[in-house]
Write a protein that holds these residues in place. Structure first.
Motif, mmCIF file in Angstrom:
data_model
loop_
_atom_site.group_PDB
_atom_site.id
_atom_site.type_symbol
_atom_site.label_atom_id
_atom_site.label_comp_id
_atom_site.label_asym_id
_atom_site.label_seq_id
_atom_site.Cartn_x
_atom_site.Cartn_y
_atom_site.Cartn_z
ATOM 1 N N LYS A 57 0.830 -1.214 0.000
ATOM 2 C CA LYS A 57 0.000 0.000 0.000
ATOM 3 C C LYS A 57 0.857 1.252 0.000
ATOM 4 O O LYS A 57 0.540 2.233 -0.685
ATOM 5 N N TRP A 61 0.692 4.304 -2.616
ATOM 6 C CA TRP A 61 0.496 5.719 -2.284
ATOM 7 C C TRP A 61 1.603 6.572 -2.913
ATOM 8 O O TRP A 61 1.338 7.676 -3.398
ATOM 9 N N ARG A 64 0.813 7.005 -6.528
ATOM 10 C CA ARG A 64 -0.329 7.928 -6.642
ATOM 11 C C ARG A 64 0.143 9.375 -6.607
ATOM 12 O O ARG A 64 -0.218 10.191 -7.462
ATOM 13 N N ARG A 71 -6.818 9.980 -5.500
ATOM 14 C CA ARG A 71 -7.432 8.844 -4.828
ATOM 15 C C ARG A 71 -7.244 7.578 -5.665
ATOM 16 O O ARG A 71 -6.855 7.649 -6.825
ATOM 17 N N ASN A 72 -7.549 6.434 -5.046
ATOM 18 C CA ASN A 72 -7.397 5.134 -5.696
ATOM 19 C C ASN A 72 -8.630 4.268 -5.478
ATOM 20 O O ASN A 72 -9.286 4.364 -4.438
ATOM 21 N N ALA A 90 -5.180 -1.880 3.338
ATOM 22 C CA ALA A 90 -4.870 -0.680 2.552
ATOM 23 C C ALA A 90 -5.981 0.348 2.678
ATOM 24 O O ALA A 90 -5.722 1.551 2.857
ATOM 25 N N LEU A 91 -7.225 -0.084 2.602
ATOM 26 C CA LEU A 91 -8.345 0.848 2.713
ATOM 27 C C LEU A 91 -8.357 1.537 4.075
ATOM 28 O O LEU A 91 -8.572 2.749 4.173
ATOM 29 N N SER A 94 -5.861 4.325 4.261
ATOM 30 C CA SER A 94 -5.898 5.314 3.178
ATOM 31 C C SER A 94 -6.433 6.672 3.591
ATOM 32 O O SER A 94 -6.404 7.615 2.790
ATOM 33 N N ALA A 98 -9.085 5.967 -0.563
ATOM 34 C CA ALA A 98 -9.195 4.764 -1.394
ATOM 35 C C ALA A 98 -10.515 4.065 -1.117
ATOM 36 O O ALA A 98 -11.031 4.088 0.002
#
Length: 297
Positions: A57, A61, A64, A71-72, A90-91, A94, A98
């Motif tokens: 993750k 980032w 990104r 955002r993802n 990961a969420l 975030s 995300a």
């Protein structure tokens, strides 16, 4: 050192992508990417068809920010099966930047679905690419679709263009919003106005609950990176111009199971003005549409 060793013929994701010349609009969403492992913390599924290298993750980032996305949307890949722990991790990390698309089995409980929703999952993915699954998920998709409808989730389907005729009626009977990965992987050696791609366009035109990602030229192109994947552009541009309110785009980082070459993510971003030639198309593709689908709440 991880006990999971990446497949010898599976290329590592690009270590030094170029800085895009195209400046992404503020708020742009990378609406199709993945996290893999790290394998020591989040083991890969025993039934996987490939073993990837780790792609964490924090590395996502960093990409990104480097490319200029805000955002993802992280999509569960087949190498993790229905174990969504890496995705949820990961969420949760975030800070709301995300959202996720999970993989679930029929045995998933209502409480587990609610926990995924709380983490930021807004869809479920089903794979109809025969070389990547042991069996096509007709029964489980039909049952799960009715359960996720009340959560406001959508279904993501991954298939290849030559399979669409036999899948068409099944797909159009689904009761939710349906997002097609990578335009159903059209055969770009065939004409844009040929029968094969016409069937895909018909699916989109006659079913307003269907959306499409216009991503992954590196998987679809015959010309390859030396020619900038230009043979994919007419197909993607046709979809963007025909259905501007129902298209999404993503990098597909870290590009699972790529064997011929590894794409430069910066150069993929630089293709965006070719497939979405106006600021209005770009805003819808990169901001308005993914925001409406994943951050409606």
């Amino acid at each position: 050192m991880s006990k999971f060793v990446a497949d010898a013929d599976w290329l590592h994701w690009h270590q030094s992508p170029s800085k895009p010349q195209f400046i992404l609009p503020n708020g742009a969403v990378d609406a199709h990417c993945h996290v893999f492992g790290p394998g020591e913390q989040f083991p890969f599924a025993p039934e996987r068809k490939y073993t990837p290298c780790d792609a964490s993750k924090d590395q996502l980032w960093a990409l990104r920010d480097y490319l200029g996305f805000s955002r993802n949307v992280i999509v569960q890949a087949t190498c993790h099966g229905a174990d969504n722990r890496a995705l949820v991790d990961a969420l949760n990390a975030s800070k709301g930047l995300a959202r996720g698309v999970a993989t679930v089995k029929e045995s998933v409980t209502d409480a587990e679905l609610e926990a995924l929703h709380a983490a930021g999952v807004r869809g479920v993915r089903f794979n109809f690419v025969k070389r990547l699954v042991d069996a096509l998920p007709f029964d489980s998709l039909g049952k799960i679709a009715n359960r996720i409808k009340d959560l406001g989730w959508h279904i993501v389907i991954y298939f290849e263009s030559q399979e669409l005729p036999e899948l068409y009626d099944f797909f159009t009977a689904l009761p939710t919003t349906v997002v097609i990965d990578h335009m159903g992987r059209p055969d770009v050696s065939k004409p844009v106005d040929g029968d094969q791609f016409k069937l895909f366009l018909k699916l989109m035109a006659e079913n307003e609950n269907f959306w499409s990602k216009v991503s992954c030229p590196e998987r679809i192109s015959i010309d390859g990176p030396d020619k900038g994947y230009r043979d994919v552009v007419p197909f993607a541009r046709k979809v963007v111009e025909s259905f501007p309110d129902r298209v999404l785009w993503g990098t597909d980082w870290p590009h699972p199971n790529m064997k011929s070459h590894m794409p430069d993510d910066g150069k993929l971003v630089d293709m965006l003005p070719l497939i979405a030639p106006s600021e209005e198309f770009q805003r819808k593709l990169l901001i308005d549409n993914p925001t409406r689908l994943y951050w409606a709440d």
